[in-house]
Write an enzyme that holds these catalytic residues in place. Structure first.
Site, PDB file in Angstrom:
ATOM      1  N   SER A 677       0.841  -1.188   0.000  1.00 61.47           N
ATOM      2  CA  SER A 677       0.000   0.000   0.000  1.00 61.47           C
ATOM      3  C   SER A 677       0.883   1.248   0.000  1.00 61.47           C
ATOM      4  CB  SER A 677      -0.967  -0.039   1.181  1.00 61.47           C
ATOM      5  OG  SER A 677      -1.994   0.893   1.011  1.00 61.47           O
ATOM      6  N   ASP A 754      -9.013  -4.278  -6.640  1.00 59.71           N
ATOM      7  CA  ASP A 754      -8.690  -3.333  -5.570  1.00 59.71           C
ATOM      8  C   ASP A 754      -9.526  -2.065  -5.729  1.00 59.71           C
ATOM      9  OD1 ASP A 754      -7.488  -1.654  -3.690  1.00 59.71           O
ATOM     10  OD2 ASP A 754      -5.483  -2.443  -4.075  1.00 59.71           O
ATOM     11  N   HIS A 787      -7.796  -4.810  -1.926  1.00 60.10           N
ATOM     12  CA  HIS A 787      -6.534  -4.278  -1.409  1.00 60.10           C
ATOM     13  C   HIS A 787      -5.849  -5.240  -0.436  1.00 60.10           C
ATOM     14  CE1 HIS A 787      -3.759  -0.998  -1.109  1.00 60.10           C
ATOM     15  NE2 HIS A 787      -3.927  -0.856   0.189  1.00 60.10           N
TER      16      HIS A 787
END
Length: 819
Positions: A677, A754, A787
């Site tokens: 991330s 995502d 994610h």
């Protein structure tokens, strides 16, 4: 979501959240696949041996035991929860007059029943519901979640739950009466429900409209809104408010007496849509399913959010007519029966306004407090705490507690009246209060709070009295290292103290008003321990058989900044088993980075997870560095990155790598960086800035590669808009392909589903590499994973791949592939 990866948090090393460990592989399913296809041989073990690439050099440090015969940490024992401490859930609840007559009521699960117990009265017990399912009509329904009414006579039950986004769900809701043992159905496909304080009314959201249900009348009595649609949300947030602002699924707030209901009306008509294709949802699909999501990217239109108040007696809705539609309303707090405070910032979080609204006066409002962020920003928080007036205790007006910067550090302040703009400063110093006030004792006027007063890597509990500012009292034992979490009973007399590290966690219930203290200090130095909820004796027993790689916390000096000041950053290192400092140029170094604004990875918490697996299985030194921009070391330290993300963060990782490269036992040709991330972004920016000088390898998972592609609320808080700061966005983008080409090799991983950091980021990045002719990388894509990367066994595969890829790098496998 604040750019934290759920996938990595599963086995995170001192990060901001803690969740359960990786789920165990379903071996039966794997065998069925093998039988059907009959063409693949999969080697799996239960003793921690991960997948091995073919035709590779001899394994380095892959022995299952250390020299003294202890077992090494492996994925197998991490994934089967061998090292997972038990943290017992305890849900404090409020009963009638619980703020003044605090019996420490909580809900627990005993013998297949949901029971209300009291930490003060061991004989008190009230069963709310028995079993995990119930019969309604001809249906046997499973209880997914339960919410007790304030009077503890009824519960709301959710069943048939369908997940929406990170926090939100849809489901069927019922009311169960504990006295009558009967069920009422509120409705199906409902997204949010909230009990009124009167225990009679229930507010709920169906198809984005807001309704009232009466338990007494056993029916829906009022439809509050009628404009709910795919573009208009009443009482629930849209995607960006759910992820970045409210961090939850509800956008409604009852007044203390249940006379008013405040709620957000969110209009996202002007917000642009983003398509997310899903390829493997159904085996017989030949065309992907495309789901459209309203997602405001930086610089594009935000949803327009209005604060409304519904008056139950007059059956009318009032709009709090804040003129500027571009503001963010980040929190709502009732401060009395008829007034509420709304926390409002401008779009880029430069200016904070506290808006005081009077519901009785047709939602008339005033703005008693306006504060500017100077060179920093206003972080979104939900920590403001209402302090009710009580003249007998020298509180002459309704007030509130908040956290504001005092001399560059976040500290507690007390506004003795909601109308005031200047507070009483309760704490001060070169340390920070974390997550606002933890609790307020209505009897003693004491405020309890967690803080970094001893160390920014620790969390200890303290108290201060609103009438004795700056007189700080220690509640936990600061003579020992400790990282504590706390939750409090409704009147703040009792606390559940959870010790999270650095040693094995434990939990205990403390009576803070007891005149007695513990005979033996363990955790707390104030209050009497009533009993231990958890001691994790089983975990302690398991640890005796294993050689857990040693972790050392430290403060690194990375040199001097532009002003000549020393750059001191928090860090920890994990040394591999049987570490020998006399070996020359022997050990690879595995850096794990996150680095997002205000975040923290270096914390003295107990954790045995991915980083320990790396140290044990790869015979590598693991290093984590919280560089400039991260939290809890003061405003100047974190706000330095404003309008220039990726620069200082990468510099500090490089400086730390340079320090380790000089150590005699480190192989400077085998230094890598991994991040997920924001950490994935940090990995790529560091490789870009370093150009192969120190970091030879990198692993980037689900990265932002261009801040124009990420959501507006998060990005603009730190970068302003692209229109205001075009040079900053250009610099912050991962853009120098030639420099990236100087690294030996890097790995890029992303999930195509995502919804947070769109796959678009990686595709645009790969296109740039293609154009520039850069080929020193590998890519792994996970179909339909979000994610957290966990769809269809993805979470197991992604960590296997990360470990194996790093292993190949450290063994020189990629050197022979250079072209």
């Amino acid at each position: 979501m604040r750019l934290h990866s759920d996938g990595y948090e599963e086995i995170d090393e001192g990060g901001n959240k803690r969740k359960s460990l990786l789920v165990t592989l379903t071996k039966v399913g794997v065998l069925l696949v093998l039988l059907i296809w009959g063409t693949v041989i999969v080697l799996k073990t239960v003793n921690g041996i991960v997948h091995q690439p073919l035709n590779r050099p001899k394994n380095r440090g892959n022995s299952r035991t250390t020299k003294d015969g202890h077992l090494k940490v492996s994925f197998a024992n991490v994934r089967n929860n061998t090292f997972t401490p038990k943290i017992q859930p305890l849900q404090w609840i409020s009963g009638p007059n619980s703020t003044t007559d605090d019996n420490g009521l909580f809900v627990t699960h005993i013998n297949d029943s949901y029971v209300v117990k009291s930490v003060f009265d061991p004989h008190y017990s009230k069963t709310l519901f028995k079993g995990h399912s119930f019969l309604y009509g001809q249906q046997n329904l499973t209880v997914d979640t339960m919410i007790a009414s304030p009077d503890l006579q009824k519960v709301i039950i959710r069943t048939n739950t369908t997940k929406n986004w990170r926090h939100s769900t849809f489901g069927s809701y019922f009311v169960f009466s504990t006295e009558k043992s009967e069920y009422q159905m509120i409705g199906e496909n409902i997204s949010v429900v909230e009990w009124s304080p009167n225990s009679i009314d229930i507010a709920y959201v169906l198809d984005n409209d807001l309704y009232l249900y009466s338990v007494e009348k056993q029916k829906t009595t009022k439809r509050i809104t009628d404009d709910g649609s795919a573009q208009v949300f009443n009482g629930k947030p849209d995607w960006v408010y759910e992820e970045e602002v409210l961090e939850g699924d509800s956008a409604m707030w009852w007044s203390p007496e249940g006379d008013y209901l405040s709620f957000f009306k969110t209009n996202e008509t002007e917000v642009y849509e983003f398509p997310i294709p899903y390829f493997v949802q159904h085996s017989d699909d030949v065309y992907p399913e495309v789901r459209m999501i309203k997602y405001p990217k930086s610089g594009s239109p935000n949803p327009v959010v209005h604060l409304n108040i519904y008056d139950l007696e007059k059956e009318r809705t009032m709009n709090v007519n804040i003129d500027d539609d571009s503001v963010l309303i980040t929190d709502v707090l009732w401060v009395g029966a008829e007034r509420l405070l709304a926390r409002v910032t401008d779009r880029t979080s430069d200016i904070l306004s506290m808006v005081l609204v009077d519901a009785k006066k047709d939602a008339f409002y005033e703005v008693p407090r306006v504060e500017f962020s100077d060179d920093g920003w206003w972080e979104i928080t939900h920590d403001t705490l209402y302090v009710p007036k009580d003249k007998s205790r020298d509180r002459h007006d309704d007030g509130y507690l908040d956290v504001v910067p005092i001399n560059g550090y976040n500290h507690l302040v007390y506004f003795s009246s909601c109308d005031l703009s200047n507070p009483v400063i309760l704490t001060d110093g070169d340390w920070e209060v974390v997550d606002g006030p933890a609790a307020f004792d209505y009897e003693s006027n004491d405020v309890y709070f967690l803080a970094t007063k001893k160390s920014s890597m620790e969390r200890h509990l303290y108290s201060v009295n609103i009438h004795k500012p700056l007189v700080i009292k220690e509640i936990t034992d600061t003579s020992k290292d400790g990282y504590f979490d706390v939750t409090f009973s409704s009147g703040s007399r009792f606390t559940l103290l959870t010790y999270r590290g650095p040693d094995v966690p434990f939990q205990k219930i403390i009576d803070l008003r007891s005149s007695k203290t513990d005979e033996t200090i363990h955790g707390n130095v104030v209050g009497k321990t009533l009993y231990y909820l958890e001691t994790n004796e089983e975990l302690k027993g398991h640890l005796e058989s294993y050689a857990i790689p040693r972790i050392t916390y430290q403060e690194l000096n990375l040199g001097t900044d532009e002003k000549g000041n020393q750059i001191l950053v928090n860090s920890y290192e994990i040394l591999p088993n049987d570490f020998n400092p006399r070996l020359e140029k022997h050990y690879p170094v595995f850096f794990f980075g996150y680095g997002g604004p205000g975040s923290q990875q270096v914390a003295k918490t107990f954790s045995v997870g991915f980083n320990q697996v790396v140290a044990s299985q790869l015979n590598a030194i693991v290093v984590v560095v919280d560089g400039r921009g991260t939290g809890f070391k003061g405003r100047e330290f974190r706000s330095l990155v404003r309008d220039n993300l990726g620069d200082y963060e990468a510099q500090d990782q490089i400086s730390a790598a340079a320090l380790y490269a000089k150590k005699s036992f480190v192989d400077e040709e085998k230094i890598s960086l991994f991040g997920w991330s924001y950490g994935g972004y940090l990995t790529l920016k560091t490789l870009e800035k370093d150009a192969g000088k120190h970091f030879k390898y990198g692993m980037s998972v689900a990265p932002v590669t261009d801040w124009r592609l990420y959501d507006s609320v998060y990005t603009e808080r730190y970068m302003h808009t692209p229109q205001q700061n075009p040079e900053g966005y250009a610099s912050a983008k991962v853009h120098n392909a030639t420099a990236l080409g100087e690294a030996k090799r890097f790995l890029l991983v992303h999930g195509t589903g995502d919804d947070n950091v769109h796959f678009q980021n990686s595709l645009k990045f790969l296109d740039m590499l293609d154009i520039e002719g850069i080929e020193n990388y590998d890519v792994h894509v996970f179909p339909d994973s979000d994610h957290s990367i966990r769809y269809h066994n993805a979470n197991t595969i992604v960590f296997d791949k990360l470990l194996n890829w790093a292993k190949q790098a450290f063994e020189g496998h990629f050197i022979s592939d250079m072209y």
